[in-house]
Design an enzyme around this catalytic site. Structure first.
Site, PDB file in Angstrom:
ATOM      1  N   GLY A   1      19.277 -37.950  33.343  1.00 22.85           N
ATOM      2  CA  GLY A   1      19.040 -37.191  32.113  1.00 22.85           C
ATOM      3  C   GLY A   1      17.615 -36.654  32.061  1.00 22.85           C
ATOM      4  O   GLY A   1      16.873 -36.718  33.044  1.00 22.85           O
ATOM      5  N   ALA A   2      17.248 -36.104  30.914  1.00 22.55           N
ATOM      6  CA  ALA A   2      15.886 -35.593  30.716  1.00 22.55           C
ATOM      7  C   ALA A   2      15.584 -35.561  29.223  1.00 22.55           C
ATOM      8  O   ALA A   2      16.498 -35.544  28.387  1.00 22.55           O
ATOM      9  CB  ALA A   2      15.740 -34.193  31.297  1.00 22.55           C
ATOM     10  N   ASP A   3      14.308 -35.541  28.908  1.00 20.17           N
ATOM     11  CA  ASP A   3      13.883 -35.415  27.510  1.00 20.17           C
ATOM     12  C   ASP A   3      13.722 -33.956  27.119  1.00 20.17           C
ATOM     13  O   ASP A   3      13.952 -33.594  25.963  1.00 20.17           O
ATOM     14  CB  ASP A   3      12.579 -36.186  27.294  1.00 20.17           C
ATOM     15  CG  ASP A   3      12.769 -37.658  27.597  1.00 20.17           C
ATOM     16  OD1 ASP A   3      13.618 -38.277  26.937  1.00 20.17           O
ATOM     17  OD2 ASP A   3      12.123 -38.171  28.522  1.00 20.17           O
TER      18      ASP A   3
ATOM     19  N   GLU B   1      12.347 -42.939  38.795  1.00 21.69           N
ATOM     20  CA  GLU B   1      13.186 -41.737  38.738  1.00 21.69           C
ATOM     21  C   GLU B   1      12.623 -40.656  39.656  1.00 21.69           C
ATOM     22  O   GLU B   1      13.368 -39.992  40.384  1.00 21.69           O
ATOM     23  CB  GLU B   1      13.258 -41.217  37.301  1.00 21.69           C
ATOM     24  CG  GLU B   1      14.053 -42.146  36.392  1.00 21.69           C
ATOM     25  CD  GLU B   1      13.974 -41.792  34.920  1.00 21.69           C
ATOM     26  OE1 GLU B   1      14.836 -42.267  34.168  1.00 21.69           O
ATOM     27  OE2 GLU B   1      13.054 -41.073  34.504  1.00 21.69           O
TER      28      GLU B   1
ATOM     29  N   GLY C   1      18.855 -44.104  31.018  1.00 17.89           N
ATOM     30  CA  GLY C   1      18.927 -43.574  29.654  1.00 17.89           C
ATOM     31  C   GLY C   1      20.369 -43.482  29.185  1.00 17.89           C
ATOM     32  O   GLY C   1      21.304 -43.838  29.910  1.00 17.89           O
ATOM     33  N   SER C   2      20.541 -42.980  27.967  1.00 14.71           N
ATOM     34  CA  SER C   2      21.886 -42.987  27.372  1.00 14.71           C
ATOM     35  C   SER C   2      22.823 -42.000  28.077  1.00 14.71           C
ATOM     36  O   SER C   2      24.023 -42.262  28.198  1.00 14.71           O
ATOM     37  CB  SER C   2      21.792 -42.673  25.878  1.00 14.71           C
ATOM     38  OG  SER C   2      21.155 -41.432  25.660  1.00 14.71           O
ATOM     39  N   THR C   3      22.300 -40.869  28.560  1.00 22.89           N
ATOM     40  CA  THR C   3      23.163 -39.905  29.258  1.00 22.89           C
ATOM     41  C   THR C   3      23.540 -40.456  30.633  1.00 22.89           C
ATOM     42  O   THR C   3      24.707 -40.374  31.044  1.00 22.89           O
ATOM     43  CB  THR C   3      22.455 -38.538  29.386  1.00 22.89           C
ATOM     44  OG1 THR C   3      21.758 -38.260  28.173  1.00 22.89           O
ATOM     45  CG2 THR C   3      23.455 -37.429  29.654  1.00 22.89           C
TER      46      THR C   3
ATOM     47  N   GLY D   1      11.007 -39.698  31.128  1.00 18.08           N
ATOM     48  CA  GLY D   1      10.230 -40.917  30.917  1.00 18.08           C
ATOM     49  C   GLY D   1      10.312 -41.456  29.513  1.00 18.08           C
ATOM     50  O   GLY D   1       9.655 -42.443  29.188  1.00 18.08           O
TER      51      GLY D   1
HETATM   52  C1  5RP Z   1      14.278 -42.279  31.138  1.00 11.28           C
HETATM   53  C2  5RP Z   1      14.489 -40.814  31.114  1.00 11.28           C
HETATM   54  C3  5RP Z   1      15.722 -40.308  30.453  1.00 11.28           C
HETATM   55  O1  5RP Z   1      16.407 -39.524  31.366  1.00 11.28           O
HETATM   56  C4  5RP Z   1      15.360 -39.500  29.249  1.00 11.28           C
HETATM   57  O2  5RP Z   1      14.542 -40.283  28.398  1.00 11.28           O
HETATM   58  C5  5RP Z   1      16.597 -39.014  28.495  1.00 11.28           C
HETATM   59  O3  5RP Z   1      17.210 -40.090  27.887  1.00 11.28           O
HETATM   60  P1  5RP Z   1      18.598 -39.958  27.130  1.00 11.28           P
HETATM   61  O4  5RP Z   1      19.635 -39.649  28.163  1.00 11.28           O
HETATM   62  O5  5RP Z   1      18.796 -41.310  26.491  1.00 11.28           O
HETATM   63  O6  5RP Z   1      18.480 -38.850  26.106  1.00 11.28           O
HETATM   64  O7  5RP Z   1      13.706 -40.029  31.607  1.00 11.28           O
HETATM   65  O8  5RP Z   1      13.035 -42.609  31.682  1.00 11.28           O
END
Ligand code: 5RP
Length: 219
Positions: free
Chosen positions: A82-84, A103, A29-31, A95
């Site tokens: 990272g996480a949502d 992950e 993900g971006s983080t 996810g």
């Molecule tokens: C990917 C993930 C990411 O960690 C989650 O979607 C957060 O993404 P971002 O860092 O872009 O906000 O679980 O499957």
């Protein structure tokens, strides 16, 4: 600071957990991408990395960082991802990028899971973010019906295939009051590869980037 700068600040703070000679598990993900870019500055000190997705593997390799096969890497000391969404108990929804299964595998094989995010991801109750569920393609409809019985509104993520060749159902309207129970319940449905609740194995450390700097929560 905008949201992306907060993500980068959290990623930078996670570097503190990286020690020379480690094999570091890397999320998606971006983080996580910020973390990968920052990790490039200390690649000579690492034994290597394990990636949780093809996208992260490619980004790591583009920096000249070694990526190892998880099967030969053994137990990892550190996983950074990272996480949502996260609660203050460090139960997560993950996810959004579709990499939840790998992950969860790498997190499950790591001594310490450091989660990095901007502070908009901190919630009281999980479930505002549509809950990703990876499913075997032939089980899609059956799993969707079971998720409706659990109170959710599943929607197929259109045009998306996971790195494992499967599909994602994004499930809205889930009140995840007991994340451990809900994780077990959904994982029991035949055809579910995994659900994006990370509560049985939560994060150990949550680093949140915010307008006022970075703060760290521990389980
Ligand atoms: C990917 C993930 C990411 O960690 C989650 O979607 C957060 O993404 P971002 O860092 O872009 O906000 O679980 O499957």
């Amino acid at each position: 600071m905008n949201q992306d700068e907060m993500k980068r600040a959290a990623a930078e703070a996670a570097l503190e957990y990286v020690e020379p000679g480690m094999i570091v598990g890397i999320g998606t993900g971006s983080t996580a991408n910020h973390f990968i870019d920052l990790l490039a500055g200390m690649k000579g000190k690492l034994e290597g990395t394990v990636a949780s997705s093809v996208a992260s593997e490619e980004r790591l390799r583009s920096h000249g960082i070694d990526v190892l096969d998880f099967n030969s890497a053994g137990q990892l000391q550190l996983y950074v991802d990272g996480a949502d969404e996260s609660t203050k108990h460090l139960h997560l929804i993950k996810g959004g990028g579709g990499a939840l299964t790998r992950e969860k595998i790498v997190a499950g094989g790591s001594d310490k899971f450091v989660c990095i995010a901007d502070d908009t991801k901190l919630v009281d109750i999980l479930g505002e973010f549509p809950l990703p569920v990876e499913v075997i393609p032939m089980a899609r409809s059956m799993v969707a019906r079971q998720l409706v019985k659990l109170g959710g509104t599943p929607e197929l993520r259109n045009g998306f295939t996971t790195d494992n060749g499967n599909l994602i159902l994004d499930v809205k309207n889930m009140d995840i009051l007991n994340p451990v129970e809900m994780e077990q319940e959904i994982n029991k449905i035949p055809g579910v590869v995994t659900v994006g609740i990370f509560a049985i194995r939560p994060a150990d450390v949550l680093i949140l980037g915010s307008e006022n700097g970075v703060r760290t929560l521990t389980a």
